[in-house]
Each structure stands twice: as C-alpha cells, then as structure tokens.
Design a protein around this motif. Structure first.
Motif: not given
Lengths: 365, 433
Positions: B182, B185-187, B189-190, B192-193, B199-201
């Motif tokens: 995990k 993921i946060r990176t 997500e940022k 992808s913005e 982003l598909e998990l």
C-alpha cells in the motif's frame, strides 16, 4: 501422600464447593499467583533492561496473551463444543477496537479501553455465533472461518478502521496507567508484564468460576448432547450465544493486549491471519480441551518450545539457522502428532495423571 | 532425576544465550534472515550476499579499519513475531538491524530509538523514515518507495513522449495487500492528480499464488501501464499471468522488489521485456564481484552458490552490507574508536558520504550511485534507473540513467506522514544543525 483430602476438613458449604478443594492445590495456586504476580515483576524490574526485554517481549508476554486467548477459545470449543476457526479475526476486532477507542479518546484509561475492546468483540462474537444455532461441527467451523476472512478483509479495506494511515498499519500510541507507561517504546518490561498478568489473572479467575457454575454446566450440557440438554431445560440460544460472548470477550482482550502491549503496531492480514487462529486452536488441543490448566500449558508449549529449540540448536549447538529452523518445524510438528496419539486429552490430562500418581506416592501403581 | 538435570541444563542454556557478551575487538552485525518460509527464494541470496560482503572485508582488508566483523544470523521466516524475537535476542551484541520485512520494520522503529540501535530498512519499511528529524535512528536510503513510484511514472511518461502524454491514460497498480504494497498508493494518487492519468488499484492477498481474477480485470480494462508492488511468489505468478493475458511486457514495470531473476525465469520467454526499477547495476562484472569470487568462492568460503553471485537480490544484499560497513568505518573515524556505540554508529550513518572516489576504492565504481546522508535526510538521493529483462540471454540491462523523483510531490508527503507519526506518538522533532 500429595493431593489428598484426608485431614482437610470442611465445615461450611462454601469451603466445600471452592475452586480448589484440596489444600495442596490451593497452596500451589497461590504460590504460582504470588510468584507470577509479585516475584516475577520484581525480578524483571531488577535485572538490566536489555535482558529483561529478552525474557518479557518474546517469551512472557506472548505466553500470557496466548494463554488468555486460549482460555477464551477453550470456553467456546472446549466447554461449549462449538468449533471456531475465527479466533484471529476476533483478536483483530479487539485490537482495532482498542486502537479506535484509544485514538478517539486519548484520555480514556487504558484498562477501560481494553475492557471496552473486549465488550465490542463480545458483540461481534455473538453476531457470528448466530449461525451456531442452526449449524454444527464442520459447518460451524467453516462459518467461523468466514468470520476470520471477513473481519481481516474488512480491517484492511475500510480506511476508517486504521484512521486512513498511508499503509493500513495501526500503531499503538504511548499510553500510561497511573503515570506508568504501558504501551509505546518507553514502557518498562515489568510494567507491560504486570499489565498483561493483571488481565490474565482477573479473566482467568472469572472464567474459572463461570465454568464451575450454572452457566458453565449448561455449556457442557450443550457440548455433550445438545438435544438432551434442550429437553432438560437448557436454552440453546442463550447458552450458545453466552459462550460466544464470553469467549469473544476474552479473545478480544487478548487481541487488544497482543496489539497494544506486545506488538505495538499491526496489519490485519499478517498479524491476525488464519495462522493465528490455528495456532490458538493447536494450543487448546495440545493443552487439553475443556481445561483451564490446559490453556496455560498449551500456550506455554507453543510459545516456549520453538524458542527453546532454537536456543539449543543455534546458540549452543552452533547449527546453521536455516537448518535449525527446518528441524524446529519438524520437531514441533512431530511432537504435536505424538501428543495427539499418546495423549489425546492433552497436557492437562498428563498433569491430572501426575496428580493421581502423587496421591498414591510413594507407591503408585 | 534425569528430567531435573535436563531442565536445569535448559534453564542455563536460555540464561547464557540471553547474556552472551560480544568478544573483544570484533564487531557483531546481526542479520535477520529468512532462509525458510514463503519468501525464502529471495531471502537466501540476500542473506548470502550480506555474509559474503563482510567475509570479503575480513579476508581482503582485515575487517573494517582492521576490526574483524562477525555476522550473526537469526531466522525470522519473514514473520513479525519471530523477527521481534530475533531483535530482542541479538540486540545485546548488535547495533544495526536490517529487518528485511516491512512488518518487522514497523515493530522495530519505536524500539530502536529507545534502545539506541540503528535500523537500516534499505528501500523498504516506513517511507517517511526518510525524515531524520522525526526518526533519528531509522534510515531508508538510498531511495524509498515514493521515489520508486515517481521514477517509474517518469519512465512511463518517457514512453508516451513526455509527462503530458500520460493525460487520459490508465495505470493499474497490482500490489501485495499489506503495508508494503500500500506504500505507493498515496504518491500515485497525488501524481495522477498532477498528470491527469487514471489510477486503478488491484490488491493481491498474501502470498499471491492466485491472481486469475486480478489479471482478468487487467484484461478487461486494458490499462496503458501496469505497475507492480510484489514480493516473493507473487511476482512470478503476476508475470506469468500477464503473459497469459498478453499484456505487453514493456509496459509492465515492477518496483525494485519485483525485478529479480527469481521473478522472471519461471515465465520463460514470455517474460522478455519486463521492466523494473533498481538502484544498482545488474550482473557480476564489477571489481567487488571479482574479489568475492576469487577470495571467497575460489577458496570454498562463499556463503551460497557461485553462479548466483551477481543476481539482483544478491547485489542488493551486498549493497546493504556495504552501506553498513561504510557507516561503521565513518563512525570509527569520527569518534576515533574501534568499537562504536549505537549512538556513535548512528552518527556514522548520518555522516555517510559515499562519493565516486570511495565507490571506486571499494570496487563498486559504476555499480551504484553516490549517496550522502545527513541529519535531516535519512532517505539518501532517491535516484533510480529502469532495468529490462532479456529472456534469451537471461540478463537484466539498465535501459535508463539514474534519475531523480518528483520532489515537489514527495517531500510534502514525507513531511506530512512523519508529522502524523510524531503527533500520534508524542515524538518531538529534533533540531539538525
């Protein structure tokens, strides 16, 4: 010679119905309680922190916590006859309840937090105990297995449970009880030990008295033959659900201690996986189903034996670690099978046999 | 009687084991290994390389600054409980610990500070440990997972003709459903913005032997790239499944724990073109390998099999050992001692400065990037390169230069996450001057 009622006169009903009617047993119980509750913490506090931590963190804490979990599972499986493979999941409920409560209410006393985690787990346990009214045996085992997977999945899926931390790990914040650090890295080994001992002692005391009383007898009636029990007036709904509730309460407290005091941080799939459920089931099978002593013996066997074998083979024998590990797996596995063949009633039965021999000592037959 | 004697012997055994003292003029480095269990295929070469490097130092240089090194292994089986037990039982002699598992790292992070030990969770563990102000005793240089995610994305951008080419594209992350998987993921997500990709998990549960459903999804949604955060058997299964859904291998990029020979060989020719990020060169063509082969393996002193020297995981274990050895050397020189304490070793790690000259001196020129650690920055330079698998020659090749991560995304994330840890655990940021 030992363990004899002879000369141990009872003059009241309460004396006659006490937990340990034999004097020697009573003395032994108090001796162990004083040893484990007073002498051991004093000893831990007196030795240097580094060696104290070696004895407390990998040996004593898991022993106490798994004993508590084993007592919990023993109530459900050993006393009430409901096979459960969901112990790991229920421990996870206790752990996450503890985490959510203590992060939401940082000033709440940790003792209360842990009792509350037990209560929440009891509720969840009752919920998953409902199918036990319709299904038994293997089918119930599968239903509780579903609980195991559902609960760990839930805790890793929904961010609310882990306060949306980046990795899904939950970490126990440092907490104090009466000004003494219990959780977090600064907690003294004697304090963590004594904290767990307190819960094991209180819960063990309560559980022992429950199984001796009306509730425990109705559990055993259901275990031995549920139809007959129902005919003589034992309510299966109340009995089974109370077994699930009490069992989950203890397991939940064990889970909260496991995460909060021992581990300090955890993630659901690794710390509370199916292997944990099996480990605790092995403990009560090896220790003895339906026995309080057995819960402690089983936990001791499963916790201490691997460490002891490792010490013997690697530190003393100078064996390579991988070889030693494989031998350890083989030896532990073989011992489990051997035990089940030679003594299907577990270590508790061995202890009972030893006591019977001691009664006849010095001329046992 | 006999029983009593045996129990007495056992009690003595446990007691002496706990109180063992380090021998004089020798450094003990504990090695938390997993030569058993589901992750053993990776754990074995890693542990062997770690041993080999210190044995090489003992043979070639007479140790670190003339002080011999003893590696003490402890088996964790990648299991957190056993890892903590190993830590407790070896911390009397060891000062630096390499947990080699995210779960164990998380357990040891709070303990290390109290116990004055060093945790070097090289390229794994808690990413925000890169902030040395909050985590004084934890290091994760030379790079962390968030760097990896960003560098992998940069490579994807290069393939699309620039980062703007990523707009409207889809990237699927296939990850080990644990704290480790995990992490990025946060990176992502940022990112992808920022770059406008979707982003598909796709989580894969431990140990990852069953991934049919995951790859069915990949087949349905046809992402432009698949990133993977896997470890152990999960990697090889994923590569085989990717091949069976005919996902183009050059658009399948793994993190640095998903790019070793173990991962690609089972898929055979189908794995050709698979990519992964790395922080060091593949292969056994460097001076240090020559030394290991000639001084250790030729004399029968190698810890593992000769033909596995130079595999990706082996090289990584060697890198890990090298950092520890160099940190020890720095600490010894800083504090003018042969036997540094935990805090002195921590200073050594913080003052670590491996420039090209030093890398050349230890036979690693061109093998990896220079690293400089400081009091604030425990995460190192955060550089990474992409390597690609050639199934015919069975070799990895670096196909890009070592590039840096998108610092404007990652540094705030590190600050945010370490601040959250500090406030949750009442840690006060220390001052670095």
């Amino acid at each position: 010679m030992f363990y004899r009622e002879t000369g141990d006169f009872k003059t009241s009903y309460s004396a006659d119905t006490q937990t340990f009617p034999i004097k020697l047993d009573r003395y032994r119980f108090w001796a162990i309680a004083i040893f484990a509750g007073i002498l051991v913490p004093l000893w831990i506090a007196s030795v240097p922190r580094q060696s104290a931590e070696f004895f407390v963190n990998p040996i004593l804490l898991p022993f106490l916590i798994f004993s508590l979990a084993a007592i919990g599972l023993n109530i459900l499986t050993g006393y009430c006859g409901q096979v459960s493979l969901g112990t790991g999941g229920f421990m996870a409920v206790g752990a996450y309840a503890c985490y959510k409560l203590t992060t939401a209410f940082p000033d709440l006393n940790l003792v209360l937090v842990i009792f509350a985690s037990g209560a929440i787990t009891a509720g969840v346990g009752v919920l998953f105990g409902l199918p036990s009214l319709r299904i038994k045996g293997f089918y119930l085992a599968v239903a509780t297995l579903a609980a195991q997977f559902f609960l760990t999945w839930m805790f890793s899926k929904f961010g609310w449970f882990y306060n949306n931390s980046a990795t899904g790990q939950i970490t126990m914040p440092p907490r104090e009880v009466f000004g003494i650090a219990i959780t977090g890295p600064d907690a003294a080994p004697w304090a963590t030990y004594f904290f767990c001992f307190f819960f094991v002692f209180v819960m063990g005391w309560a559980a022992r008295n429950l199984v001796r009383g009306r509730v425990g007898r109705s559990w055993m009636a259901i275990r031995d033959m549920d139809i007959a029990a129902e005919i003589i007036g034992v309510n299966p709904l109340k009995t089974k659900l109370s077994a699930f509730a009490v069992s989950s309460f203890l397991v939940g407290i064990a889970g909260a201690l496991y995460f909060g005091v021992w581990y300090g941080s955890a993630e659901p799939t690794e710390a509370f996986g199916i292997t944990l459920s099996f480990q605790i089931l092995f403990m009560i099978i090896i220790g003895g189903l339906g026995s309080m002593t057995g819960s402690f013996l089983g936990a001791g066997f499963m916790v201490l034996l691997p460490i002891l074998l490792k010490k013997l083979m690697v530190d003393m024998g100078g064996m390579e670690v991988a070889v030693a590990k494989h031998i350890e797996i083989v030896v532990v596995g073989a011992l489990i099978i051997l035990f089940l063949i030679l003594e299907p009633h577990g270590l508790a039965r061995l202890w009972q046999l030893a006591k019977e021999k001691l009664r006849l000592w010095p001329f046992p037959y | 009687m006999k029983l009593a004697r045996i129990t007495a012997a056992l009690a003595v055994a446990v007691a002496t084991g706990a109180a063992a003292l380090p021998a004089a003029a020798e450094i003990t480095v504990p090695s938390l290994v997993y030569r058993t269990g589901p992750y053993a295929p990776n754990g074995i070469p890693w542990a062997n390389a770690f041993q080999d490097y210190f044995n090489l130092l003992n043979e070639r240089d007479g140790g670190i600054n003339g002080v011999k090194v003893k590696v003490v292994e402890c088996e964790t089986a990648y299991n957190t409980t056993q890892g903590v037990e190993c830590y407790e039982s070896t911390k009397a002699e060891g000062l630096v610990f390499h947990p080699r598992s995210t779960g164990i790292t998380y357990q040891l992070i709070p303990k290390a500070t109290t116990d004055h030990k060093v945790i070097h969770s090289m390229m794994y563990g808690r990413t925000s440990a890169a902030n040395g102000k909050v985590f004084p005793n934890v290091f994760n240089f030379p790079a962390n997972y968030w760097d990896a995610a960003s560098i992998m994305l940069k490579h994807a951008g290069d393939m699309e003709g620039g980062m703007d080419g990523l707009k409207g594209k889809t990237i699927a992350l296939v990850y080990h459903n644990s704290a480790y998987g995990k992490e990025p993921i946060r990176t992502l997500e940022k990112l992808s913005e920022k770059h406008g990709f979707a982003l598909e998990l796709l989580p894969v549960d431990h140990p990852g032997q069953e991934q049919k459903a995951t790859w069915l999804k990949v087949r349905q949604m046809r992402p432009d790239f698949v990133f993977m955060w896997g470890w152990g058997v999960m990697n090889q299964v994923a590569i085989q499944e990717a091949a069976s859904v005919r996902f183009p291998m050059d658009r399948f990029i793994g993190t640095w724990w998903s790019g070793s020979e173990n991962d690609v060989l089972p898929a055979g020719a189908a794995a050709n073109g698979y990519k992964s990020i790395t922080v060091h060169a593949p292969g056994a063509s460097f001076k240090v390998h020559e030394d290991i082969l000639s001084l250790l393996y030729d004399n029968g002193k190698g810890a593992g099999e000769r033909d596995r020297v130079g595999e990706v995981v082996y090289n990584r274990g060697m890198l890990e050992a090298m950092y520890t050895a160099e940190a020890y050397r720095t600490a010894m020189e800083m504090h003018k001692t042969d036997n540094p304490t935990g805090d002195q070793l921590r200073d050594g790690f913080e003052a670590l400065n491996l420039d090209q000259a030093r890398l050349a001196a230890i036979g690693m020129e061109g093998f990896t990037v220079p690293v400089q650690v400081s009091c604030e920055n425990h995460g190192g330079p955060g550089l990474g390169a992409i390597q690609q698998w050639n199934a015919d020659s069975k070799t990895w090749t670096l196909i890009t230069d070592f590039v840096g991560a998108d610092r404007e995304i990652i540094d705030p994330l590190i600050a945010e996450d370490s601040a959250a840890y500090a406030s949750e655990n009442n840690v006060e940021e220390r001052a670095c001057n």
